[in-house]
Design a protein around this motif. Structure first.
Motif, PDB file in Angstrom:
ATOM      1  N   GLU A 160      19.260  41.073  48.356  1.00  0.00           N
ATOM      2  CA  GLU A 160      18.975  42.424  47.882  1.00  0.00           C
ATOM      3  C   GLU A 160      20.091  42.976  47.013  1.00  0.00           C
ATOM      4  O   GLU A 160      19.906  43.933  46.270  1.00  0.00           O
ATOM      5  CB  GLU A 160      18.761  43.350  49.093  1.00  0.00           C
ATOM      6  CG  GLU A 160      17.489  43.046  49.866  1.00  0.00           C
ATOM      7  CD  GLU A 160      17.267  44.054  50.980  1.00  0.00           C
ATOM      8  OE1 GLU A 160      18.138  44.941  51.148  1.00  0.00           O
ATOM      9  OE2 GLU A 160      16.232  43.968  51.663  1.00  0.00           O
ATOM     10  N   LYS A 161      21.261  42.365  47.101  1.00  0.00           N
ATOM     11  CA  LYS A 161      22.390  42.810  46.288  1.00  0.00           C
ATOM     12  C   LYS A 161      22.209  42.475  44.808  1.00  0.00           C
ATOM     13  O   LYS A 161      22.901  43.033  43.959  1.00  0.00           O
ATOM     14  CB  LYS A 161      23.678  42.168  46.793  1.00  0.00           C
ATOM     15  CG  LYS A 161      24.105  42.617  48.179  1.00  0.00           C
ATOM     16  CD  LYS A 161      25.417  41.948  48.582  1.00  0.00           C
ATOM     17  CE  LYS A 161      25.876  42.406  49.953  1.00  0.00           C
ATOM     18  NZ  LYS A 161      27.148  41.747  50.349  1.00  0.00           N
ATOM     19  N   MET A 162      21.305  41.571  44.502  1.00  0.00           N
ATOM     20  CA  MET A 162      21.151  41.130  43.105  1.00  0.00           C
ATOM     21  C   MET A 162      20.328  42.136  42.299  1.00  0.00           C
ATOM     22  O   MET A 162      19.406  41.763  41.574  1.00  0.00           O
ATOM     23  CB  MET A 162      20.480  39.749  43.046  1.00  0.00           C
ATOM     24  CG  MET A 162      21.236  38.653  43.756  1.00  0.00           C
ATOM     25  SD  MET A 162      20.573  36.995  43.417  1.00  0.00           S
ATOM     26  CE  MET A 162      18.873  37.166  43.897  1.00  0.00           C
ATOM     27  N   ARG A 163      20.644  43.389  42.424  1.00  0.00           N
ATOM     28  CA  ARG A 163      19.841  44.412  41.758  1.00  0.00           C
ATOM     29  C   ARG A 163      20.004  44.398  40.243  1.00  0.00           C
ATOM     30  O   ARG A 163      19.184  44.973  39.529  1.00  0.00           O
ATOM     31  CB  ARG A 163      20.200  45.791  42.309  1.00  0.00           C
ATOM     32  CG  ARG A 163      21.634  46.210  42.063  1.00  0.00           C
ATOM     33  CD  ARG A 163      21.965  47.526  42.760  1.00  0.00           C
ATOM     34  NE  ARG A 163      23.298  47.981  42.398  1.00  0.00           N
ATOM     35  CZ  ARG A 163      24.415  47.563  42.995  1.00  0.00           C
ATOM     36  NH1 ARG A 163      24.330  46.677  43.965  1.00  0.00           N
ATOM     37  NH2 ARG A 163      25.598  48.018  42.610  1.00  0.00           N
ATOM     38  N   LEU A 164      21.064  43.738  39.738  1.00  0.00           N
ATOM     39  CA  LEU A 164      21.289  43.697  38.284  1.00  0.00           C
ATOM     40  C   LEU A 164      20.811  42.386  37.657  1.00  0.00           C
ATOM     41  O   LEU A 164      21.031  42.157  36.476  1.00  0.00           O
ATOM     42  CB  LEU A 164      22.784  43.887  37.987  1.00  0.00           C
ATOM     43  CG  LEU A 164      23.398  45.201  38.473  1.00  0.00           C
ATOM     44  CD1 LEU A 164      24.897  45.200  38.216  1.00  0.00           C
ATOM     45  CD2 LEU A 164      22.739  46.394  37.790  1.00  0.00           C
ATOM     46  N   LEU A 165      20.152  41.545  38.445  1.00  0.00           N
ATOM     47  CA  LEU A 165      19.752  40.219  37.971  1.00  0.00           C
ATOM     48  C   LEU A 165      18.774  40.330  36.802  1.00  0.00           C
ATOM     49  O   LEU A 165      17.784  41.067  36.868  1.00  0.00           O
ATOM     50  CB  LEU A 165      19.111  39.432  39.114  1.00  0.00           C
ATOM     51  CG  LEU A 165      18.994  37.928  38.890  1.00  0.00           C
ATOM     52  CD1 LEU A 165      20.369  37.278  38.930  1.00  0.00           C
ATOM     53  CD2 LEU A 165      18.079  37.291  39.940  1.00  0.00           C
ATOM     54  N   ARG A 166      19.073  39.592  35.724  1.00  0.00           N
ATOM     55  CA  ARG A 166      18.195  39.548  34.554  1.00  0.00           C
ATOM     56  C   ARG A 166      17.457  38.226  34.447  1.00  0.00           C
ATOM     57  O   ARG A 166      16.354  38.172  33.920  1.00  0.00           O
ATOM     58  CB  ARG A 166      19.011  39.753  33.278  1.00  0.00           C
ATOM     59  CG  ARG A 166      19.682  41.108  33.151  1.00  0.00           C
ATOM     60  CD  ARG A 166      20.381  41.232  31.819  1.00  0.00           C
ATOM     61  NE  ARG A 166      21.005  42.526  31.645  1.00  0.00           N
ATOM     62  CZ  ARG A 166      21.548  42.932  30.508  1.00  0.00           C
ATOM     63  NH1 ARG A 166      21.554  42.131  29.463  1.00  0.00           N
ATOM     64  NH2 ARG A 166      22.095  44.129  30.411  1.00  0.00           N
TER      65      ARG A 166
END
Length: 1235
Positions: free
Chosen positions: A829-835
């Motif tokens: 859930e920490k990967m909120r900036l994943l593109r």
């Protein structure tokens, strides 16, 4: 490294600025009440971008302080962009308590914006404190201006350009003094100085060192001599003696009369006097401007080794002369760079085990003193304490541009040309071509380290060309480029005596550019000349040089070496004069390696069997690159010949390249290729460090990932994809990446690529140093280097969740790429900036692992390609409003979720796959019911006992009961019930909303919603690539109607199963898309549609299962297509027994370059008539062994451009022998390859 930091910084700042200036960011700021902060940050980012652009273009980026500041700018830019996008996401969330939540958001966002603004201001103030940007109005140009004011106590860390230049000069002087003063023994030593870019003037390093030694009386006699031409030995000796007298007798009463006596002395007496002087005193003599080795041979005979610790300094502008002065006969020359900015190199004797051979008692005759080499006592290397690594210095950016010079010197010492005999012969033939009387330019291009310089110099010095060309010159292009200096160098070499006279008369040196041009033109006018321009790095350089060279019909030749194909094509207008230098083959590479390591050809299997495995690994890393083979081989020659030592090198090759001085030449050359890239290509190049070694990376995959990362954006009417495609091809042209062998003949030119192992190692080093990419692999340590942006998980990593969390911080990850086996804890859930989430080819991934994918709100690229245990996509996929690419090709998904129509930014839908069987099923209705009943029973049992069905379905992951039920309900049962093709996917109604779609397919339109989907296609006017399957009589009219609306369509695949298949389905198309370049038709056609003959832009045509009956008529239609370059006739495409490529009105397949014939079961004859298919280069054939007729092909000798025939499968010897005989009769000598 400085250029890397700047390039990455610019890429990040551009991305952040783009978003900060966007309408979306403005709306967010307005709704949250932080417009002023948002505007301030956007303006500050714009100033940062201007600074970084200036820093990249100027030379000031070499300052370490600037590099640190640039990294800080980049990090702030990352944080700004991340925060702004987080604010946008916060506003998109719906809630029943919106008013209260907005107030809380405004307070929280306001606090964060104030923190961001403070960080931006801190970075700006830090710039002022260290005076990194000029205050002269430019505003963005970095500077190294120091200050002594008390306001900035640390400002003195930076150094002005003048101070830096003085420091460099003093350091070079001291290094030269140490080299001269090194006296391990009293032998006479010669040190040769070469400056690559001009004259060694009175204010040079050598002059300062000479004056310093003279002032401190380190020698008893001193002389500074400039050679006068023609060389007069008497005057030469008299000049030396005159200075000896002045220096040693200065202030005495005998000085004047000794000088008068010397002026009247005859030659024989002068020689005796000179011998008397040098036999009892130590001396330092500087011989300035030695131009040829013959001049050195003429003067060196006067110097004997009286073992007084004397030194002779030879200055020259010819690297060959500098090397040969030291290396004559058997002595080996070493070299060091003294002054990086001035490209000043010192050559000296590498080992002192060999002495000057002439001694006092060996002189014969008057002045007829010979000088040889003989074995003597061992001594350590002169100047051993002088060990600067010029190519890795961080004090100057220019040292990178001199890397090629360093290589040229080292290459000059490698006279042997192992494995390059054919290349040398080919280039000599091009130069010696008597058919052309014009000025021809031969361009030799290829990646750095291939040995272009060495090969061309070997060609240049060949006896054959020495006879043909009286006027010859060879120059290396130095950087920064100075056209005037280069023209002067050419003039000196082409007519040394004439240029010397003009120089002394003031007609050449110091004149303006037009006078220089006339001088060189006068020298070459009406003459036949050969000029080598080594290491051309831009078309601008060529355009500046060529205007000085007369283009008369004298059969003159210019040879250019370059790393870029585009530059080679710009210089050489004739295609046949563009010569691409390839890597060495395995055998040649092995022989070169053995020569360097063992100084002879050695058979490892017999003499060192324990080294075979490690030697193969080393050669694999070198991958045929001569520079790497020679350098690593030379290093291992001085190491113990043990498997352990070689294994250490293999295991730590990246660290060795960076830290081992003996291997730094490899890094220097490869770094030069990287440093020469424009800033936008540097980020793209470093992106390759994500992928494993030897991985063939798809062009499509790279391009779309680059776009998702923001490396490419729409610009002036060109789409982001077109710009990214140009980036890819430019990297190919610059030899930074290598096209995969199988993809060279595709419609796009290159479909996939590889990176040379050593270039990849350089990229890994640079990206790791800048925290760009972190690869999680076996043996990796805790990541304490700071925030990382791109995470790649290697297949070799076997750790657990605790280890993963301790190593990786997922909060700032922008891309996650997994190779090998998937672990559930990779999704966080920490990967909120994943593109970018790239799971292509990942094993162990099942449906429930994707449950949380809808939370990755910034995701732009999602690839599950090849994950065949994925049967269903969650509805939460509709939350990914930024998604641009969805690739679920070769998964088990046969239906996309309805929520996909919410993804308004979606550009690429790649799904399904194209199988090899278009024949369809032939089950009866009763058979179908029976199959469905049995399947239903089996799946019900499987849902109750998932582990049983998991083994039956060969699922690799850890599926739960829901995954098993989903697989049965969403894939297996529908396929059994409808007998629909598993090769495509169903899409929901409403796809007309996806206005941004560029690529779509494979779409199955055979179901009940098929016609509605085809009607939706009419609205997708930007669509360029479309693949559809399930076409039949019921929906064919809708397909034709949709195709007529798609004016941008470039690639089309249409597939149908069984009978009647496509027969009559495509005839109703009123006007095909005019831009269509690729057409693939899979299914029963019987005859080609009439509109095909109007496809004037068609480049690629592929037929399969089409069963064309009128073969000759179809071949005539295809033969008249003017741009058809690739024709693939696959299984059951033609029903006839003969294929004829014959002339029709003087044209037949005029542009065809690739022809593939595969599994044409009735084929018995393929005939090429004279004049047909004049450009065909590659012929591929696959057939059945028992049907391969011994005389299947006819007319192969008449194909003038044929280069290769590739046979796939096994065939009788007679068939192969017949092919070899025909190819032997072809003047082009095509190659036959068996696969």
């Amino acid at each position: 490294m400085e250029a890397t930091v700047l390039s990455l910084g610019k890429s990040v700042v551009i991305g952040a600025l783009s978003y900060a200036r966007s309408a979306g960011a403005g709306e967010v700021a307005s709704r949250l009440g932080v417009q002023r902060d948002q505007a301030f940050i956007a303006d500050e980012l714009e100033m940062m971008q201007a600074f970084l652009m200036a820093a990249h273009d100027g030379s000031e980026d070499k300052d370490r302080v600037v590099r640190v500041w640039v990294k800080q700018v980049r990090d702030v830019a990352y944080e700004v962009e991340d925060s702004l996008q987080e604010f946008a996401v916060r506003l998109q969330k719906q809630s029943w308590w919106r008013v209260a939540r907005t107030l809380l958001d405004r307070r929280l966002v306001g606090k964060q914006m104030r923190e961001l603004r403070a960080k931006v201001e801190d970075v700006s103030r830090r710039n002022k404190r260290y005076r990194l940007i000029n205050g002269d109005g430019s505003g963005s140009k970095p500077s190294n201006i120091s200050t002594t004011t008390s306001e900035f106590p640390v400002a003195g860390v930076t150094m002005s350009g003048a101070e830096e230049a003085r420091r460099q000069l003093d350091k070079a002087k001291m290094d030269l003094i140490r080299l001269i003063s090194s006296k391990k023994d009293d032998a006479l030593r010669v040190i040769a100085l070469w400056r690559a870019n001009g004259d060694l003037g009175e204010t040079s390093v050598i002059k300062k060192a000479y004056e310093d030694l003279k002032m401190h009386k380190k020698f008893e006699c001193f002389a500074w001599i400039k050679l006068v031409r023609p060389v007069n030995p008497t005057e030469y000796l008299r000049s030396i003696l005159r200075q000896f007298y002045v220096n040693s007798l200065q202030g005495t009463t005998t000085e004047a009369q000794d000088l008068r006596w010397m002026e009247m002395t005859k030659e024989n007496d002068l020689v005796d006097e000179f011998k008397r002087f040098v036999s009892t005193k130590s001396y330092l003599i500087v011989l300035k401007d030695i131009r040829t080795i013959e001049e050195w041979d003429c003067v060196k005979v006067f110097f004997l080794n009286y073992k007084k610790g004397s030194r002779i300094i030879v200055s020259t502008e010819q690297v060959e002369v500098a090397s040969l002065c030291i290396r004559q006969q058997t002595a080996a020359a070493d070299h060091k760079q003294l002054h990086m900015d001035q490209a000043l190199y010192a050559f000296y004797e590498k080992r002192q085990s060999r002495m000057w051979g002439a001694s006092e008692g060996k002189a014969k005759g008057e002045g007829a003193i010979t000088m040889g080499l003989q074995d003597g006592a061992d001594a350590t290397e002169a100047g051993s304490s002088f060990n600067i690594a010029s190519t890795t210095s961080s004090n100057s950016a220019d040292n990178k541009s001199l890397a090629h010079t360093e290589t040229a010197i080292a290459d000059f010492k490698e006279y042997e040309q192992v494995g390059r005999e054919k290349e040398k012969s080919d280039i000599i033939k091009l130069i010696s071509n008597e058919d052309s009387q014009q000025l021809d330019v031969i361009s030799v291009w290829g990646m750095g380290g291939l040995g272009k310089t060495t090969l061309v110099r070997d060609v240049y010095q060949s006896q054959h060309l020495s006879v043909k060309f009286r006027y010859r010159a060879c120059v290396t292009i130095m950087h920064p480029f100075n056209c005037d200096e280069l023209i002067k160098s050419l003039a000196r070499q082409l007519d040394a005596e004439d240029y010397e006279n003009k120089e002394e008369a003031g007609l050449a040196g110091g004149r303006t550019k037009p006078r220089l041009q006339r001088s060189l033109t006068d020298i070459l006018e009406g003459k036949k000349y050969l000029i080598v321009l080594d290491d051309l790095s831009s078309t601008t350089e060529w355009d500046s040089i060529i205007q000085h060279l007369p283009a008369r019909e004298t059969s003159s030749r210019i040879i250019v070496t370059t790393r870029s194909e585009n530059i080679a094509r710009h210089c050489s207008k004739k295609q046949e004069n563009i010569y691409k230098l390839q890597i060495l083959g395995y055998e040649d590479g092995l022989n070169l390696f053995m020569e360097k390591v063992f100084h002879k050809i050695t058979y490892l299997n017999d003499e060192y069997p324990e080294l075979v495995e490690q030697a193969n690994l080393i050669l694999k890393k070198c991958d045929g690159l001569p520079l790497a083979i020679v350098t690593i081989g030379g290093f291992l020659a001085n190491q113990p010949k043990t498997a352990l030592e070689w294994m250490k090198l293999n295991d730590h090759i990246s660290a060795e390249l960076e830290m081992n001085p003996e291997l730094e030449r490899i890094a220097a050359v490869l770094n030069k290729s990287y440093d020469g890239l424009p800033y936008h290509l540097k980020s793209c190049m470093l992106y390759f460090s994500i992928f494993p070694q030897d991985d063939k990376v798809s062009r499509r995959r790279l391009v779309r990932r680059w776009i998702a990362e923001g490396y490419s954006r729409e610009l002036r009417g060109k789409s982001a994809e077109e710009i990214a495609e140009s980036y890819f091809m430019e990297l190919i042209s610059r030899s930074m990446i290598l096209p995969s062998q199988e993809s060279i003949h595709s419609r796009r030119g290159v479909d996939s690529c590889q990176v040379h192992d050593l270039i990849r190692e350089i990229g890994i080093s640079k990206s790791a140093e800048d925290n760009l990419v972190f690869t999680l692999e076996e043996g990796c340590e805790l990541n304490n280097r700071g925030t990382i942006r791109h995470l790649a998980v290697s297949s070799s990593w076997k750790g657990d969740q605790c280890e993963f969390k301790s190593i990786v911080d997922m909060s700032c990850i922008r891309s996650l790429t997994v190779f090998g086996k998937w672990r559930p804890f990779f999704m966080s859930e920490k990967m909120r900036l994943l593109r970018v989430l790239d799971l292509e080819g990942t094993s162990g991934l099942v449906d429930h692992h994707l449950t949380g994918i809808g939370k990755l709100l910034h995701l732009r690229y999602l690839s599950l390609r090849g994950c065949d245990d994925i049967y269903h996509l969650p509805d939460s996929l509709g939350n990914l409003r930024q998604l641009q690419t969805l690739d679920v090709t070769y998964t088990s998904i046969i239906k996309l979720p309805k929520t996909i129509i919410k993804l308004s930014k979606l550009e690429h839908i790649r799904a399904g796959g194209i199988g090899s069987n278009d024949g369809g099923t032939h089950e009866t209705y009763a058979d179908t019911l029976c199959t469905l009943a049995l399947s239903s029973m089996a799946f019900c049992v499987g849902c109750c006992a998932p582990q049983v069905l998991k083994e039956v379905m060969d699922m690799d992951g850890d599926p739960n009961r829901r995954d098993i039920c989903t697989a049965c309900c969403c894939n297996k049962l529908p396929s059994a019930a409808t007998r629909q093709s598993p090769n495509g996917v169903e899409v929901p109604r409403g796809t007309r909303r996806l206005k941004a779609l560029d690529t779509m397919g494979v779409v199955n339109v055979s179901g009940s919603r098929g016609r509605a989907v085809l009607n939706d296609l009419k609205s997708l006017t930007r669509l360029r690539k479309l693949r559809v399957t399930g076409i039949n009589k019921k929906n064919s009219q809708d397909l034709c109607s949709a195709l007529s609306k798609l004016s941008c369509l470039e690639s089309l695949l249409v597939r149908s199963e069984g009978n009647p298949g496509l027969s009559g389905c495509l005839d109703a198309l009123p006007s095909p898309p005019k831009k269509l370049q690729s057409l693939k038709l899979y299914g029963n056609l019987v005859k080609l549609p009439d509109w095909i003959e109007g496809l004037r832009n068609l480049v690629k045509m592929e037929l399969r299962s089409s069963r064309i009956l009128e073969v000759d008529a179809a071949m005539q239609v295809l033969g008249n297509l003017p741009n058809l370059a690739i024709l693939r006739l696959l299984r059951h495409s033609f029903a006839g027994e003969e294929l004829r490529f014959s002339l029709n009105r003087d044209t037949a397949f005029p542009s065809l370059t690739v022809l593939e014939l595969s599994l044409l079961d009735k084929l018995e004859s393929v005939e090429f008539q004279g004049g047909a298919a004049p450009k065909i280069e590659l012929l591929q054939f696959r057939g059945w062994r028992y049907k391969a007729n011994m005389v299947l092909f006819a007319g192969l000798p008449s194909l003038p451009s044929l280069k290769q025939v590739l046979l796939k499968g096994r065939y009788e010897d007679g068939f192969v022998d017949d092919l070899r005989a025909q190819l032997a009769g072809n003047p082009n000598r095509p190659v036959l390859k068996l696969n």
